[in-house]
Design a protein around this motif. Structure first.
Motif, short mmCIF file in Angstrom:
data_model
loop_
_atom_site.label_atom_id
_atom_site.label_comp_id
_atom_site.label_asym_id
_atom_site.label_seq_id
_atom_site.Cartn_x
_atom_site.Cartn_y
_atom_site.Cartn_z
N GLY A 165 0.81 -1.22 0.00
CA GLY A 165 0.00 0.00 0.00
C GLY A 165 0.84 1.26 0.00
O GLY A 165 0.51 2.24 -0.70
N ASN A 166 1.92 1.26 0.77
CA ASN A 166 2.74 2.47 0.88
C ASN A 166 3.40 2.87 -0.45
O ASN A 166 3.24 4.01 -0.90
CB ASN A 166 3.81 2.28 1.96
N PRO A 167 4.15 1.96 -1.10
CA PRO A 167 4.77 2.38 -2.36
C PRO A 167 3.75 2.67 -3.46
O PRO A 167 3.95 3.57 -4.27
CB PRO A 167 5.67 1.20 -2.74
N ILE A 168 2.64 1.92 -3.49
CA ILE A 168 1.63 2.17 -4.52
C ILE A 168 1.00 3.55 -4.34
O ILE A 168 0.81 4.30 -5.30
CB ILE A 168 0.57 1.06 -4.52
N ASN A 169 0.67 3.90 -3.10
CA ASN A 169 0.12 5.24 -2.84
C ASN A 169 1.13 6.32 -3.19
O ASN A 169 0.77 7.38 -3.71
CB ASN A 169 -0.30 5.36 -1.37
N SER A 170 2.40 6.06 -2.87
CA SER A 170 3.44 7.04 -3.16
C SER A 170 3.59 7.24 -4.66
O SER A 170 3.73 8.38 -5.15
CB SER A 170 4.77 6.59 -2.55
N ILE A 171 3.57 6.12 -5.42
CA ILE A 171 3.68 6.21 -6.88
C ILE A 171 2.47 6.97 -7.45
O ILE A 171 2.61 7.84 -8.33
CB ILE A 171 3.75 4.80 -7.50
N LYS A 172 1.29 6.64 -6.94
CA LYS A 172 0.08 7.30 -7.42
C LYS A 172 0.13 8.81 -7.18
O LYS A 172 -0.18 9.62 -8.06
CB LYS A 172 -1.14 6.70 -6.71
N MET A 173 0.57 9.20 -5.98
CA MET A 173 0.65 10.61 -5.64
C MET A 173 1.71 11.32 -6.49
O MET A 173 1.49 12.43 -7.00
CB MET A 173 1.00 10.78 -4.15
N LEU A 195 12.71 14.78 -13.47
CA LEU A 195 13.61 13.64 -13.25
C LEU A 195 13.58 13.19 -11.80
O LEU A 195 13.60 11.99 -11.50
CB LEU A 195 15.04 14.03 -13.65
N GLU A 196 13.50 14.14 -10.88
CA GLU A 196 13.43 13.82 -9.45
C GLU A 196 12.17 13.02 -9.13
O GLU A 196 12.21 12.03 -8.40
CB GLU A 196 13.47 15.11 -8.63
N TYR A 197 11.03 13.45 -9.69
CA TYR A 197 9.78 12.74 -9.46
C TYR A 197 9.81 11.34 -10.08
O TYR A 197 9.30 10.36 -9.51
CB TYR A 197 8.60 13.55 -10.04
N ALA A 198 10.41 11.24 -11.26
CA ALA A 198 10.52 9.93 -11.91
C ALA A 198 11.38 8.98 -11.09
O ALA A 198 11.06 7.79 -10.95
CB ALA A 198 11.11 10.10 -13.31
N ASP A 199 12.47 9.51 -10.51
CA ASP A 199 13.34 8.68 -9.66
C ASP A 199 12.60 8.20 -8.43
O ASP A 199 12.78 7.05 -7.97
CB ASP A 199 14.58 9.47 -9.25
N ARG A 200 11.76 9.06 -7.85
CA ARG A 200 10.96 8.65 -6.69
C ARG A 200 10.05 7.47 -7.04
O ARG A 200 9.95 6.49 -6.30
CB ARG A 200 10.09 9.82 -6.21
N GLU A 231 10.10 3.48 -5.62
CA GLU A 231 8.95 2.78 -5.03
C GLU A 231 8.61 1.53 -5.82
O GLU A 231 8.22 0.50 -5.26
CB GLU A 231 7.74 3.72 -4.99
N ILE A 232 8.77 1.59 -7.15
CA ILE A 232 8.52 0.40 -7.98
C ILE A 232 9.51 -0.71 -7.63
O ILE A 232 9.16 -1.89 -7.61
CB ILE A 232 8.62 0.77 -9.47
N SER A 233 10.75 -0.34 -7.31
CA SER A 233 11.75 -1.34 -6.90
C SER A 233 11.31 -2.05 -5.63
O SER A 233 11.53 -3.26 -5.47
CB SER A 233 13.12 -0.66 -6.68
N ARG A 234 10.69 -1.30 -4.71
CA ARG A 234 10.18 -1.91 -3.48
C ARG A 234 9.08 -2.92 -3.81
O ARG A 234 9.03 -4.01 -3.24
CB ARG A 234 9.63 -0.84 -2.53
N VAL A 235 8.20 -2.55 -4.73
CA VAL A 235 7.13 -3.46 -5.13
C VAL A 235 7.71 -4.72 -5.78
O VAL A 235 7.27 -5.85 -5.50
CB VAL A 235 6.16 -2.76 -6.11
N GLU A 236 8.73 -4.55 -6.62
CA GLU A 236 9.35 -5.69 -7.29
C GLU A 236 9.95 -6.65 -6.27
O GLU A 236 9.84 -7.87 -6.42
CB GLU A 236 10.45 -5.21 -8.25
N TYR A 237 10.57 -6.10 -5.24
CA TYR A 237 11.16 -6.97 -4.21
C TYR A 237 10.08 -7.75 -3.48
O TYR A 237 10.22 -8.95 -3.21
CB TYR A 237 11.97 -6.15 -3.21
#
Length: 354
Positions: free
Chosen positions: A150-158, A176-181, A185-191
């Motif tokens: 939930g945390n990374p998905i909400n962060s990506i959505k925001m 670029l900064e927002y894309a890196d963020r 978060e996507i890396s966290r989901v992948e893990y």
């Protein structure tokens, strides 16, 4: 049946060293013993003896079995001079639809003995019990995933929502900064999704360099949510020395889950329940301690910890620690457990460092 007297020495029994009385009780024992026995004469390249159990292992194909077939199947590198290091070690062979376990021994300059048995059913039961053990621990994985996804998905959505609204006004650096963020978060989901990938205890581990602090940080958020629900605090105390280990992170994660499950059960319903994960280095091994302040294990219980199907849990399989030790052994590691009743337990995993 073939004669077990390997040399014609005035009919002297090669086992008792007395004149052969005619009927060989030792041959009868070897013929009827449960493990299959195969004896090869490597000097004359011939099959000397094959017990009934060994014949049954190979079923209907027995008529084709001879010295060359046996060496090709069971000692594939022997004629190349590459097999010497494997004598005395347990090996397996997939033969037709069966799994055979066998060990070869050099008895003399002339003979090799092979002890063999069909372990298909044993392997099947081990596989089933491994799955049962995994299901015992799966709640920790899914609870952590439900909580953490939930945390990374909400962060990506925001992040993407803000970026979409401000895309025309943001500079390239800000975009670029927002894309890196979002990528972080996507890396966290992948893990987290990778954590769901099942694996078998019979699969060969993929040994790689693993950053231990990073591994433990990721492991922590997989189990924290479930432990907090039952009032158990978990924390990590990392030493600055052990930083990299040689391990398969999936296998190590499953082994750690087994230990956390045991520690959680031991501290359940206890006030101020606590589990601590700590690390330290000794020689060329990196050690991970999982310590709880639970009810501990009796001296009798400690003697049986690694005995299959031994358990003090009402719904336990008695295979968690057996599987854990097997996993660690495949990674050249090992496990030790120290415990005192009413004080707590420490399980120590040792893994090669890099």
């Amino acid at each position: 049946m073939p004669n077990l007297t390997f040399k014609d020495n005035d009919n002297i029994c090669p086992i008792s060293k007395i004149p052969c009385p005619g009927r060989c009780i030792y041959a009868d024992i070897m013929e009827n013993i449960d493990p299959g026995i195969i004896v090869l004469d490597i000097r004359n390249k011939k099959l000397v003896f094959q017990s009934k159990s060994a014949m049954n292992v190979f079923e209907a194909t027995i008529s084709t079995m001879d010295y060359n077939v046996f060496t090709s199947l069971l000692l594939p590198d022997f004629d190349k001079g590459l097999y010497s290091g494997e004598f005395g070690e347990a090996r397996t062979l997939h033969y037709k639809d069966r799994l055979l376990g066998y060990t070869a021994y050099i008895i003399s300059d002339e003979h090799i003995w092979i002890i063999i048995r069909d372990i298909t059913e044993k392997a099947r039961l081990e596989s089933m019990t491994e799955e049962m053990n995994t299901m015992e621990n799966i709640n920790y994985i899914f609870s952590g995933i439900r909580h953490e996804l939930g945390n990374p998905i909400n962060s990506i959505k925001m992040t993407l929502s803000v970026l979409k609204k401000k895309l025309d006004t943001y500079s390239s650096d800000t975009i670029l900064e927002y894309a890196d963020r979002a990528l972080t978060e996507i890396s966290r989901v992948e893990y987290l999704l990778q954590s769901l990938k099942s694996f078998s205890m019979f699969e060969n581990p993929i040994i790689q360099h693993v950053n231990l602090p990073d591994f433990l940080d990721r492991f922590l958020f997989l189990v924290t949510g479930d432990l907090e629900k039952i009032g158990t605090e978990i924390k990590i105390i990392s030493s600055p020395d052990p930083e990299w280990i040689s391990a398969d992170p999936r296998v190590l994660q499953q082994a750690m889950l087994n230990l956390i499950t045991n520690a959680s059960d031991a501290t359940r319903d206890k006030d101020n329940a606590e589990i601590t994960i700590s690390t330290f280095k000794t020689d060329d091994m990196i050690c991970i301690n999982v310590t709880d302040n639970g009810r501990g294990i009796s001296e009798e219980g400690q003697k049986n910890l690694f005995r299959p199907f031994y358990t003090t849990k009402p719904n336990g399989t008695g295979l968690g620690l057996v599987i854990t030790r097997k996993m660690l052994t495949r990674m050249n590691g090992h496990i030790e457990i120290q415990s005192q009743e009413n004080i707590g337990t420490t399980a120590t995993i040792s893994i090669p460092g890099t």
